[in-house]
Scaffold this active site. Structure first.
Site, PDB file in Angstrom:
ATOM      1  N   GLY A 211      19.535  69.975  53.425  1.00  0.00           N
ATOM      2  CA  GLY A 211      21.308  70.468  53.794  1.00  0.00           C
ATOM      3  C   GLY A 211      21.527  69.333  53.383  1.00  0.00           C
ATOM      4  O   GLY A 211      20.764  67.806  53.224  1.00  0.00           O
ATOM      5  N   ASN A 212      22.893  68.582  53.522  1.00  0.00           N
ATOM      6  CA  ASN A 212      24.209  67.072  54.119  1.00  0.00           C
ATOM      7  C   ASN A 212      24.212  67.358  54.778  1.00  0.00           C
ATOM      8  O   ASN A 212      23.823  68.309  56.078  1.00  0.00           O
ATOM      9  CB  ASN A 212      24.569  67.556  52.671  1.00  0.00           C
ATOM     10  CG  ASN A 212      25.348  68.448  52.425  1.00  0.00           C
ATOM     11  OD1 ASN A 212      26.277  68.104  53.490  1.00  0.00           O
ATOM     12  ND2 ASN A 212      25.632  69.022  52.004  1.00  0.00           N
ATOM     13  N   ARG A 213      24.979  65.857  55.198  1.00  0.00           N
ATOM     14  CA  ARG A 213      25.322  65.546  56.544  1.00  0.00           C
ATOM     15  C   ARG A 213      26.183  65.494  56.560  1.00  0.00           C
ATOM     16  O   ARG A 213      27.121  65.437  57.218  1.00  0.00           O
ATOM     17  CB  ARG A 213      25.075  63.914  56.499  1.00  0.00           C
ATOM     18  CG  ARG A 213      23.434  63.199  56.858  1.00  0.00           C
ATOM     19  CD  ARG A 213      24.119  62.266  56.965  1.00  0.00           C
ATOM     20  NE  ARG A 213      22.712  60.817  56.585  1.00  0.00           N
ATOM     21  CZ  ARG A 213      21.917  61.123  57.480  1.00  0.00           C
ATOM     22  NH1 ARG A 213      22.407  61.224  58.738  1.00  0.00           N
ATOM     23  NH2 ARG A 213      20.664  60.421  57.119  1.00  0.00           N
ATOM     24  N   SER A 214      26.881  66.590  56.038  1.00  0.00           N
ATOM     25  CA  SER A 214      28.962  67.275  55.960  1.00  0.00           C
ATOM     26  C   SER A 214      28.890  67.740  57.373  1.00  0.00           C
ATOM     27  O   SER A 214      28.808  68.520  57.738  1.00  0.00           O
ATOM     28  CB  SER A 214      29.056  67.673  54.795  1.00  0.00           C
ATOM     29  OG  SER A 214      30.835  68.563  55.519  1.00  0.00           O
ATOM     30  N   ALA A 278      30.975  70.635  50.359  1.00  0.00           N
ATOM     31  CA  ALA A 278      29.414  69.244  50.359  1.00  0.00           C
ATOM     32  C   ALA A 278      28.494  70.204  49.699  1.00  0.00           C
ATOM     33  O   ALA A 278      28.010  71.116  50.924  1.00  0.00           O
ATOM     34  CB  ALA A 278      29.122  68.604  51.259  1.00  0.00           C
TER      35      ALA A 278
END
Ligand code: CTP
Length: 405
Positions: A211-214, A278
């Site tokens: 995943g990512n931090r968005s 994102a």
């Protein structure tokens, strides 16, 4: 500027226990800059007193048709004609019936009969009363006349019965009022806008993901602003901790492939795509069916395969205004221009990722085929609205060009 700022709203309150929720709504609308005139029916005064609304709105509360206002002019007809919108919340079965019958037997119904602007009705009543064919027919009559009638929510009622009859919470009512004002006179009225937000999650196994931090904050704020300006908005969102904006069609997805499918469906009849999500560029080649176990001290090599580029897939859609985003650490503007061309976008919004992370403010650049326009550095909380307004200005020019061509 907030769409509610300077708006004249007439809030009609009927006799229902849900009237207490509307005190909060009156406060929120007032704090957002609206001038809120509250009209109470006789039954409403048994639930919430005029003093409460007067204190929250800073304005005299009206209820008696024969009472002269301060300027001495009988106000009931002009009240309705002057309002930017009339909201009846909670609307009881009785008042809905009176409005449907075109009656003018108190200040609220008289005002509505003389209204020229949009009217929003938020019913709240016992579920059996709402389900009754008489009420259903009255609601259908109001809708056929162009009034907006919200569906009540399902759930537990004050009288310990459950069913469909609850007044929506103040935040949802406020969102519906914003949407109503936008649909009536906003620059995006009649337009369909798709916004994507948040990050995608690409499963590694049933319990883990890439995943990512968005946070999704920017996308959610853009969607709410597009709604305020009158668009019909679909928000395709990866998992976030944010509440769904009211009066927006929210489609929840997890993976990039799901997001692509949802965006394709949503864009079929859309005029604008704002691709703020994102999207993970890669996903694990295959998600394991069972939890991956540790094997001694050995490491784990994950094979990743590329995800499709969602926004680039719309490059041939000349009738769709496409906005992308680029948060870069190096060569900001050159990279943004490259993405504008490569992905077939009409506009790309660029920002320096390093200069904005952890800071309360942000500097955005609008990059299109004509050049680069910096937006003033501003607090992140205000940036989304200013950005959407700038996007709408470009979109309006783009549409005008297309109609001429
Ligand atoms: N985007 C997309 N689908 C992807 C990846 C990105 O639609 N699979 C969109 C993003 O939502 C954004 C724009 O393309 O609007 C640019 O995203 P970005 O991640 O900056 O671009 P990439 O093409 O992934 O380039 P790179 O990672 O090399 O910077």
């Amino acid at each position: 500027m907030d769409i509610l700022s300077g708006k004249k709203l007439l809030l009609g309150v009927c006799g229902s226990i849900a009237a207490y929720k509307v005190a909060q709504l009156a406060r929120d609308l007032t704090l957002a800059g609206a001038q809120v005139d509250v009209v109470l029916t006789a039954a409403a005064e048994r639930f919430v007193g005029a003093a409460t609304f007067q204190a929250l709105t800073g304005r005299a509360v009206l209820s008696d048709m024969w009472e002269l206002p301060e300027d001495g002019v009988i106000g009931h007809v002009s009240l309705g004609a002057q309002a930017d919108a009339i909201i009846v919340a909670p609307a009881t079965a009785h008042t809905i019936a009176r409005i449907a019958a075109g009656m003018a037997d108190d200040l609220l119904t008289t005002t509505i009969l003389a209204a020229t602007g949009p009217v929003l009705i938020a019913p709240a009543m016992n579920p059996l009363m709402y389900a009754n064919p008489a009420t259903r027919a009255n609601v259908a009559t109001l809708r056929a006349r162009g009034l907006t009638v919200l569906e009540p929510e399902e759930g537990r009622m004050a009288e310990h019965v459950s069913g469909k009859g609850r007044l929506p919470e103040p935040a949802r009512l406020e969102g519906e009022i914003r949407a109503l004002l936008g649909r009536h006179s906003g620059p995006l009225r009649g337009q369909r806008v798709v916004v994507t937000a948040g990050g995608t999650r690409e499963p590694i196994d049933p319990v883990r993901f890439v995943g990512n931090r968005s946070s999704g904050q920017m996308g959610y704020a853009l969607a709410a602003r597009a709604r305020d300006l009158g668009a019909g908005v679909t928000l395709v969102s990866g998992p976030t901790a944010l509440p769904a904006p009211a009066a927006v069609n929210v489609v929840q997805v997890e993976t990039a492939l799901q997001m692509r499918d949802a965006v394709q469906t949503a864009c079929e009849h859309a005029n604008m795509l704002i691709m703020n999500a994102a999207v993970a560029d890669f996903r694990p080649a295959a998600a394991a069916e069972s939890k991956i176990k540790k094997r001694g001290d050995g490491g784990l090599i994950l094979e990743l395969v590329p995800n499709p580029d969602i926004v680039a897939g719309f490059a041939q859609r000349r009738d769709l205004f496409k906005v992308g985003f680029a948060a870069e650490t190096d060569d900001l503007l050159a990279n943004a221009q490259g993405k504008l061309e490569r992905k077939g976008l009409d506009l790309i919004v660029a920002n320096d990722a390093v200069a904005s992370i952890g800071r309360p403010d942000i500097a955005l650049y609008l990059v299109d085929h004509e050049g680069i326009t910096p937006l003033p550095r501003q607090p992140k909380t205000e940036a989304a609205a200013a950005l959407l307004d700038a996007i709408v200005a470009r979109y309006t020019a783009w549409r005008a060009n297309r109609t001429q061509a």
